[in-house]
Motif scaffolding. Sequence first.
Motif, short mmCIF file in Angstrom:
data_model
loop_
_atom_site.label_atom_id
_atom_site.label_comp_id
_atom_site.label_asym_id
_atom_site.label_seq_id
_atom_site.Cartn_x
_atom_site.Cartn_y
_atom_site.Cartn_z
N VAL A 1 -72.39 -32.78 -117.50
CA VAL A 1 -71.85 -34.14 -117.49
C VAL A 1 -70.38 -34.17 -117.08
CG1 VAL A 1 -71.34 -36.15 -118.92
CG2 VAL A 1 -73.52 -34.98 -119.15
N THR A 2 -69.56 -33.32 -117.63
CA THR A 2 -68.13 -33.33 -117.30
C THR A 2 -67.91 -33.13 -115.81
OG1 THR A 2 -67.57 -32.48 -119.49
CG2 THR A 2 -65.89 -32.26 -117.77
N GLN A 3 -68.58 -32.15 -115.24
CA GLN A 3 -68.42 -31.85 -113.82
C GLN A 3 -69.00 -32.97 -112.95
OE1 GLN A 3 -69.77 -29.69 -116.08
NE2 GLN A 3 -68.07 -28.27 -116.25
N MET A 4 -70.13 -33.54 -113.37
CA MET A 4 -70.74 -34.63 -112.60
C MET A 4 -69.87 -35.88 -112.65
SD MET A 4 -73.50 -33.71 -111.04
CE MET A 4 -72.64 -32.20 -110.70
N LEU A 5 -69.23 -36.16 -113.77
CA LEU A 5 -68.33 -37.31 -113.85
C LEU A 5 -67.14 -37.13 -112.93
CD1 LEU A 5 -68.28 -38.23 -117.64
CD2 LEU A 5 -69.10 -39.64 -115.74
N ILE A 6 -66.59 -35.93 -112.89
CA ILE A 6 -65.47 -35.66 -111.97
C ILE A 6 -65.92 -35.88 -110.54
CG2 ILE A 6 -63.97 -33.83 -111.07
CD1 ILE A 6 -63.95 -32.71 -113.99
N GLU A 7 -67.09 -35.39 -110.19
CA GLU A 7 -67.60 -35.55 -108.82
C GLU A 7 -67.88 -37.02 -108.52
OE1 GLU A 7 -68.88 -34.75 -104.97
OE2 GLU A 7 -67.66 -33.58 -106.35
N ALA A 8 -68.46 -37.74 -109.46
CA ALA A 8 -68.76 -39.16 -109.25
C ALA A 8 -67.46 -39.96 -109.06
CB ALA A 8 -69.54 -39.71 -110.43
N LYS A 9 -66.46 -39.68 -109.87
CA LYS A 9 -65.17 -40.37 -109.72
C LYS A 9 -64.51 -40.06 -108.39
CE LYS A 9 -64.29 -40.74 -114.66
NZ LYS A 9 -63.46 -40.29 -115.78
N ARG A 10 -64.63 -38.80 -107.93
CA ARG A 10 -64.08 -38.42 -106.63
C ARG A 10 -64.74 -39.24 -105.51
NH1 ARG A 10 -65.35 -35.76 -102.28
NH2 ARG A 10 -67.39 -35.13 -103.03
N ARG A 11 -66.05 -39.38 -105.60
CA ARG A 11 -66.78 -40.12 -104.58
C ARG A 11 -66.41 -41.60 -104.59
NH1 ARG A 11 -72.68 -37.50 -103.88
NH2 ARG A 11 -72.03 -35.33 -104.07
N ILE A 12 -66.27 -42.17 -105.77
CA ILE A 12 -65.90 -43.58 -105.88
C ILE A 12 -64.52 -43.78 -105.28
CG2 ILE A 12 -65.25 -45.38 -107.53
CD1 ILE A 12 -67.57 -44.28 -109.31
N LYS A 13 -63.59 -42.89 -105.57
CA LYS A 13 -62.23 -43.01 -105.05
C LYS A 13 -62.23 -42.92 -103.52
CE LYS A 13 -57.62 -41.11 -105.51
NZ LYS A 13 -56.78 -40.10 -106.14
N GLU A 14 -63.04 -42.02 -102.97
CA GLU A 14 -63.11 -41.88 -101.51
C GLU A 14 -63.70 -43.10 -100.83
OE1 GLU A 14 -65.19 -38.36 -100.37
OE2 GLU A 14 -63.56 -37.03 -100.96
N GLN A 15 -64.57 -43.81 -101.51
CA GLN A 15 -65.27 -44.93 -100.90
C GLN A 15 -64.50 -46.25 -101.03
OE1 GLN A 15 -69.25 -45.06 -102.45
NE2 GLN A 15 -69.76 -43.05 -101.68
N GLU A 16 -63.38 -46.24 -101.74
CA GLU A 16 -62.61 -47.47 -101.89
C GLU A 16 -62.08 -47.95 -100.57
OE1 GLU A 16 -59.85 -47.94 -105.24
OE2 GLU A 16 -60.60 -46.00 -105.88
#
Length: 67
Positions: free
Chosen positions: A52-67
């Motif tokens: 979960v911790t690693q997946m949340l970091i990855e999900a947040k990275r993707r959201i930030k890139e898509q802004e």
Amino acid sequence: MNSNLTISNFLGPWCGDSLTGLMQRCRAVWDTPLANLTDLMVVTFLNQGIAVTQMLIEAKRRIKEQE
């Protein structure tokens, strides 16, 4: 976090049988770098409580890139 890391880097090699379709999908990408996972697989791992911790970091990275 290094997106070249895989789930197996955090949790070790896959153990056990892959009896269900969900388990088969997870096993198929277990050694795939996090950056190469589909959005669906990131969500799947989160929903299943896997890394979960690693997946949340990855999900947040993707959201930030898509802004």
